[in-house]
Scaffold this motif. Structure first.
Motif, mmCIF file in Angstrom:
data_model
loop_
_atom_site.group_PDB
_atom_site.id
_atom_site.type_symbol
_atom_site.label_atom_id
_atom_site.label_comp_id
_atom_site.label_asym_id
_atom_site.label_seq_id
_atom_site.Cartn_x
_atom_site.Cartn_y
_atom_site.Cartn_z
ATOM 1 N N GLU A 233 0.864 -1.181 0.000
ATOM 2 C CA GLU A 233 0.000 0.000 0.000
ATOM 3 C C GLU A 233 0.900 1.229 0.000
ATOM 4 O OE1 GLU A 233 -3.388 0.025 -0.149
ATOM 5 O OE2 GLU A 233 -3.270 -2.165 -0.364
ATOM 6 N N PRO B 55 0.306 5.103 -0.209
ATOM 7 C CA PRO B 55 -0.492 6.331 -0.326
ATOM 8 C C PRO B 55 0.325 7.439 -1.003
ATOM 9 C CG PRO B 55 -0.559 5.445 1.920
ATOM 10 C CD PRO B 55 0.510 4.702 1.187
ATOM 11 N N ASP B 56 -0.352 8.366 -1.652
ATOM 12 C CA ASP B 56 0.321 9.475 -2.329
ATOM 13 C C ASP B 56 1.230 10.223 -1.361
ATOM 14 O OD1 ASP B 56 -0.916 8.894 -4.662
ATOM 15 O OD2 ASP B 56 -2.491 10.408 -4.479
ATOM 16 N N ALA C 142 3.635 9.176 0.383
ATOM 17 C CA ALA C 142 4.056 8.448 1.592
ATOM 18 C C ALA C 142 5.557 8.194 1.592
ATOM 19 C CB ALA C 142 3.315 7.120 1.677
ATOM 20 N N ALA D 137 0.886 1.565 6.248
ATOM 21 C CA ALA D 137 -0.310 1.391 5.427
ATOM 22 C C ALA D 137 -0.439 -0.054 4.938
ATOM 23 C CB ALA D 137 -0.261 2.350 4.238
#
Length: 494
Positions: A339, A341-342, A344, A352
């Motif tokens: 995972e 996330p933008d 991160a 995540a």
């Protein structure tokens, strides 16, 4: 002729060798049974082509006049904790979904070398953490058994080896691999009326098996009867230089050594296993088991294992501590789920990935394990638990001075309905109260079906043996099996 799916491992092996049927006929029969029982959710991945390839190789070898391999003509189920080359291996967790190993676990390789074929990868509690097969990321496994009250509640097959238990009880496979960290072979075997043995720690290699708690995890077989467990265990066991905890000892001929004669054996009955609130039916079955042992020629002696009441709390410190260490490798970098996330950073990606990939029970045990290993708490919890573990092992050593084997119930109840205990982790953990002590001490232990409760559900008896005395455990199991005459099976509804 008997339905091929009703045959045991020994029946399939011997029938194939006698030419009563081809290995392909057996594989096709079991493949069809697996395909027709999806409602049980016992399999995460079905591999009919693997079973057929092994069967065709066995048929070709027989046609060429070659000696049959020990498990030629026998298709089996593989718990999805064992790495299988080219076949997805998930440990029933999203964090490993899509992971296809480029290598084979030692245990599965030994079984393929012995001629067995794979029907598929069996469902389990996520990372083997659970006692009801309700923590799998791929859905609950359902037991083929139903209570005789007409309510038709879906029942647990036990855990963590619930897929193995359900598949064997439903005649989807004659035998399967399981793993046992605190009772995950024995408790599900008891819940569905089959046999299962956890061998001495180190008998079966842990290499290529997804780790939960490395000082406790041990592979073992689950099957319909004691003879089949002996046959499977012979194929699965043996020294492996790739596993530092593997025992460098020859594998005994357990099937050839089977005998139900208990003359000269002393069977210990630990008084601490009479726990508060134990159902009268469990107590009655235990008394029957004692009489069966006496009938087989054994002498019955009462023994004391005074630290038994500390076994469960010690286990639920040691096992989560080792799990928190073992599961740190799942970081979304090298394999499995990721995972991102933008924007991160690395730590946020770790967090995540783990939040999305691990289930609630796995997270709970990682948190407990990390806590008990943390500065300021390590000595108070983990060190104390290891001391208790030593005391429990010493209790067993003292017991062996006056007896050869121990007889106890396997579980404190029959199978319960799915969802019945899910909201209360402590109630779920109590399922392991009779199985955990032998795990902490690394001893061989086996569950054998002994009868049915008032609702028509199976109940099991547990035999615990001295280190390396799988033969004694199997023989006592055979003595129980012959006297119990357990032939009950679930009425087909799936």
């Amino acid at each position: 002729m008997t339905e091929l799916t009703d045959l045991t491992v020994a029946g399939l092996r011997d029938g194939f060798r006698a030419g009563d049927f081809s290995a392909r006929e057996a594989a096709e029969a079991f493949n069809a049974a697996v395909a027709g029982a999806k409602v049980l959710n016992a399999f995460i991945v079905e591999t009919p082509e693997h079973a057929l390839a092994a069967a065709d190789a066995a048929d070709a070898a027989r046609a060429a006049g070659e000696a049959s391999k020990p498990l030629a003509g026998v298709p089996i189920g593989m718990k999805d904790l064992f790495a299988t080359k080219g076949v997805q291996t998930t440990a029933a967790s999203h964090i490993l979904e899509g992971f296809t190993p480029t290598y084979e676990s030692t245990v599965s390789q030994k079984l393929w070398d012995a001629g067995a074929g794979m029907l598929g990868k069996l469902n389990l509690d996520q990372f083997a953490m659970g006692s009801s097969n309700e923590t799998s990321a791929f859905g609950n496994v359902i037991s083929p058994w139903r209570r005789k009250d007409g309510a038709n509640a879906a029942l647990t097959p036990g855990g963590s080896s619930g897929g193995s238990a359900s598949a064997i009880a439903a005649r989807l496979c004659p035998a399967a691999t399981g793993t046992d960290t605190g009772g995950s072979i024995r408790q599900p075997a008891a819940f569905v009326g089959i046999s299962g043995i956890k061998p001495t720690y180190g008998r079966c290699s842990r290499w290529g098996t997804v780790a939960f708690a490395s000082s406790l995890d041990q592979a073992g077989p689950m099957a319909r009867d004691v003879r089949d467990c002996a046959i499977m265990l012979e194929a699965m066991s043996g020294f492996d230089p790739k596993d530092a905890t593997s025992l460098d000892l020859p594998v005994p001929a357990w099937e050839a050594g089977l005998s139900p004669d208990m003359k000269g054996k002393r069977i210990g009955i630990p008084k601490e296993y009479r726990v508060d609130g134990m159902p009268a039916e469990i107590e009655a079955l235990w008394q029957k088991g004692i009489e069966w042992m006496r009938d087989a020629g054994a002498e019955i002696v009462e023994v004391s294992l005074p630290h038994t009441r500390y076994a469960l709390p010690a286990y639920y410190i040691v096992a989560p501590a080792e799990a928190s260490s073992n599961l740190a490798r799942y970081d979304g970098v090298r394999f499995g789920q990721r995972e991102l996330p933008d924007g991160a950073n690395l730590q946020e990606m770790y967090a995540a990935t783990r939040a999305a990939g691990f289930g609630d029970e796995v997270k709970r045990r990682i948190l407990i394990g990390t806590y008990v290993l943390s500065a300021g708490f390590y000595d108070a919890y983990y060190t104390q638990a290891q001391k208790v573990r030593t005391l429990i092992a010493q209790d067993f050593e003292k017991a062996w001075e006056v007896c050869d084997l121990l007889l106890t119930p396997t579980a404190p109840s029959a199978a319960f309905a799915l969802g019945e205990k899910q909201a209360d982790p402590l109630a779920m953990y109590l399922n392991d109260v009779f199985t955990v002590p032998a795990s902490l001490a690394g001893l061989p232990a086996m569950s054998v079906p002994g009868g049915l409760d008032g609702a028509g559900l199976p109940l099991g008896l547990q035999v615990i043996g001295k280190p390396l005395d799988e033969q004694g455990v199997l023989n006592a199991g055979l003595a129980i099996e012959q006297r119990a005459g357990f032939m009950a099976r679930a009425d087909k509804w799936w």
